[in-house]
Design a protein around this motif. Structure first.
Motif, PDB file in Angstrom:
ATOM      1  N   ASP A  28       0.845  -1.177   0.000  1.00 32.88           N
ATOM      2  CA  ASP A  28       0.000   0.000   0.000  1.00 32.88           C
ATOM      3  C   ASP A  28       0.891   1.240   0.000  1.00 32.88           C
ATOM      4  O   ASP A  28       2.116   1.145  -0.150  1.00 32.88           O
ATOM      5  CB  ASP A  28      -0.950  -0.018   1.199  1.00 32.88           C
ATOM      6  CG  ASP A  28      -0.212  -0.136   2.538  1.00 32.88           C
ATOM      7  OD1 ASP A  28       1.026   0.060   2.564  1.00 32.88           O
ATOM      8  OD2 ASP A  28      -0.883  -0.410   3.552  1.00 32.88           O
ATOM      9  N   ASP A  29       0.281   2.402   0.153  1.00 31.76           N
ATOM     10  CA  ASP A  29       1.070   3.634   0.136  1.00 31.76           C
ATOM     11  C   ASP A  29       2.129   3.647   1.231  1.00 31.76           C
ATOM     12  O   ASP A  29       3.262   4.086   1.011  1.00 31.76           O
ATOM     13  CB  ASP A  29       0.148   4.847   0.294  1.00 31.76           C
ATOM     14  CG  ASP A  29      -0.719   5.084  -0.938  1.00 31.76           C
ATOM     15  OD1 ASP A  29      -0.186   5.021  -2.057  1.00 31.76           O
ATOM     16  OD2 ASP A  29      -1.933   5.316  -0.774  1.00 31.76           O
ATOM     17  N   THR A  30       1.751   3.164   2.404  1.00 36.52           N
ATOM     18  CA  THR A  30       2.715   3.133   3.511  1.00 36.52           C
ATOM     19  C   THR A  30       3.889   2.225   3.182  1.00 36.52           C
ATOM     20  O   THR A  30       5.050   2.557   3.457  1.00 36.52           O
ATOM     21  CB  THR A  30       2.023   2.662   4.802  1.00 36.52           C
ATOM     22  OG1 THR A  30       0.957   3.564   5.118  1.00 36.52           O
ATOM     23  CG2 THR A  30       3.012   2.611   5.964  1.00 36.52           C
ATOM     24  N   HIS A  33       6.188   3.779   0.766  1.00 32.67           N
ATOM     25  CA  HIS A  33       6.869   4.930   1.364  1.00 32.67           C
ATOM     26  C   HIS A  33       7.907   4.494   2.397  1.00 32.67           C
ATOM     27  O   HIS A  33       8.533   5.327   3.056  1.00 32.67           O
ATOM     28  CB  HIS A  33       5.849   5.870   2.009  1.00 32.67           C
ATOM     29  CG  HIS A  33       6.355   7.262   2.205  1.00 32.67           C
ATOM     30  ND1 HIS A  33       6.692   8.089   1.167  1.00 32.67           N
ATOM     31  CD2 HIS A  33       6.590   7.976   3.339  1.00 32.67           C
ATOM     32  CE1 HIS A  33       7.112   9.249   1.636  1.00 32.67           C
ATOM     33  NE2 HIS A  33       7.071   9.205   2.946  1.00 32.67           N
ATOM     34  N   TYR A 102       3.859  11.197  -8.668  1.00 33.59           N
ATOM     35  CA  TYR A 102       2.545  10.597  -8.446  1.00 33.59           C
ATOM     36  C   TYR A 102       1.926  11.159  -7.160  1.00 33.59           C
ATOM     37  O   TYR A 102       2.627  11.374  -6.168  1.00 33.59           O
ATOM     38  CB  TYR A 102       2.675   9.077  -8.345  1.00 33.59           C
ATOM     39  CG  TYR A 102       3.001   8.410  -9.662  1.00 33.59           C
ATOM     40  CD1 TYR A 102       1.995   7.988 -10.521  1.00 33.59           C
ATOM     41  CD2 TYR A 102       4.320   8.202 -10.046  1.00 33.59           C
ATOM     42  CE1 TYR A 102       2.297   7.388 -11.739  1.00 33.59           C
ATOM     43  CE2 TYR A 102       4.632   7.605 -11.257  1.00 33.59           C
ATOM     44  CZ  TYR A 102       3.609   7.195 -12.097  1.00 33.59           C
ATOM     45  OH  TYR A 102       3.906   6.601 -13.294  1.00 33.59           O
ATOM     46  N   ARG A 104       0.073   9.704  -5.062  1.00 35.54           N
ATOM     47  CA  ARG A 104       0.238   8.713  -3.998  1.00 35.54           C
ATOM     48  C   ARG A 104       1.313   7.732  -4.442  1.00 35.54           C
ATOM     49  O   ARG A 104       1.465   7.470  -5.647  1.00 35.54           O
ATOM     50  CB  ARG A 104      -1.064   7.953  -3.746  1.00 35.54           C
ATOM     51  CG  ARG A 104      -2.255   8.822  -3.388  1.00 35.54           C
ATOM     52  CD  ARG A 104      -3.519   7.982  -3.242  1.00 35.54           C
ATOM     53  NE  ARG A 104      -3.426   7.098  -2.082  1.00 35.54           N
ATOM     54  CZ  ARG A 104      -3.856   7.411  -0.859  1.00 35.54           C
ATOM     55  NH1 ARG A 104      -4.416   8.595  -0.641  1.00 35.54           N
ATOM     56  NH2 ARG A 104      -3.750   6.561   0.145  1.00 35.54           N
ATOM     57  N   THR A 106       1.369   4.588  -4.490  1.00 30.55           N
ATOM     58  CA  THR A 106       0.822   3.473  -5.262  1.00 30.55           C
ATOM     59  C   THR A 106       0.320   3.901  -6.639  1.00 30.55           C
ATOM     60  O   THR A 106      -0.065   3.045  -7.442  1.00 30.55           O
ATOM     61  CB  THR A 106      -0.337   2.796  -4.505  1.00 30.55           C
ATOM     62  OG1 THR A 106      -1.289   3.801  -4.122  1.00 30.55           O
ATOM     63  CG2 THR A 106       0.174   2.071  -3.271  1.00 30.55           C
TER      64      THR A 106
END
Length: 215
Positions: A28-30, A33, A102, A104, A106
Motif C-alpha cells: 500500500d502507500d505506507t 513509502h 505521483y 500517492r 501506489t
C-alpha cells in the motif's frame, strides 16, 4: 562466448515478473513509502527506477543485429557502455522525481502493471536465438533476458527490506542471480553461500560478506 539459454532465462524472467506483480498486489502507500536497501531511496523510488529500466528493456528487443556478442549474462555487469560512465546522481535524482510525481506512492503501480503485461507477452512469444544491441553492447537474447531476471530479483529484494511479510522473489530468479555471481566471483566463495537470497544481497553490496560483483 557461450550464450545463456533462452529456454532457461525465459521462465525465470516470467517467474520474476509474477513475483514482482505479487509484491505490488500486497503493498500500500505506507509500504511503498518505506525505506529500501538502496541508499537514500524509498521503495517507491526503487520501483520507479526498475520501471524505467523495464521500459528500456521493452524497447530493446527489436534492435536485432548480426554483430557478434561482446557481453553476456555476467560481463554485462562489468561492462561500461561505450562513451558513457556508470549511472550517477542524475539518474538517481530522476528516478526519485518520477516516483514523487505521483499523487500517492501506489499511483505508479497501474503504469508498472501495463509494462509488466507487455513484457510478459513479448517474452513468452520470443523466437530465438538472436542477438540485439543494448546500451552500446551486443548480447544474445537469452543473456539479455537473464540480466533482467537479476535486475528484477535484486530490486524486488530492495523493496522488501522493511516489508518482511510480502512475497519473496521466485527460486528460479534467484538461481539466475547465483549463476551470474558464480561467473563473476570465486566459485569457492559462492559455494559457501547456501542461501540464494543472502548471496544476492552480499553480491550486490546490500549486505556484508563478500566483495560486491553486481552493480
Amino acid at each position: 562466448m557461450t550464450a545463456y539459454p533462452l529456454d532457461v532465462a525465459r521462465p525465470a524472467f516470467l517467474d520474476a515478473l509474477d513475483g514482482l506483480s505479487a509484491l505490488l498486489d500486497h503493498v500500500d502507500d505506507t509500504g511503498l513509502h518505506a525505506r529500501s536497501r538502496c541508499h537514500g531511496w524509498l521503495a517507491a523510488d526503487v520501483l520507479a527506477h526498475l520501471h524505467l529500466g523495464l521500459v528500456e528493456m521493452l524497447a530493446g528487443f527489436p534492435a536485432r543485429t548480426d554483430r557478434p556478442a561482446d557481453a553476456d549474462l555476467a560481463t554485462y555487469w562489468t561492462a561500461t557502455p561505450p562513451g558513457s560512465g556508470q549511472p550517477g546522481w542524475e539518474h538517481e535524482r530522476f528516478a526519485r522525481a518520477v516516483a514523487a510525481a505521483y499523487a500517492r506512492p501506489t499511483g505508479q503501480i497501474v503504469h508498472v502493471a501495463t509494462t509488466l503485461r507487455g513484457l510478459r507477452r513479448l517474452v513468452a512469444d520470443l523466437d530465438g536465438p538472436y542477438r540485439l544491441e543494448f546500451q552500446g553492447h551486443v548480447l544474445d537474447v537469452g543473456d539479455f533476458v537473464g540480466t533482467w531476471v537479476v535486475e528484477v530479483v535484486v530490486h524486488h529484494l530492495d523493496m522488501t527490506v522493511a516489508l518482511p511479510d510480502t512475497p519473496a522473489p521466485p527460486a528460479s530468479g534467484l538461481a539466475v542471480v547465483r549463476e551470474t555471481v558464480t561467473r563473476l566471483a570465486d566459485p569457492d566463495v559462492v559455494a559457501g553461500w547456501g542461501d540464494d537470497t543472502a548471496l544476492a544481497l552480499a553480491a550486490t553490496g546490500r549486505e556484508p560478506g563478500m566483495t560486491p560483483v553486481l552493480g
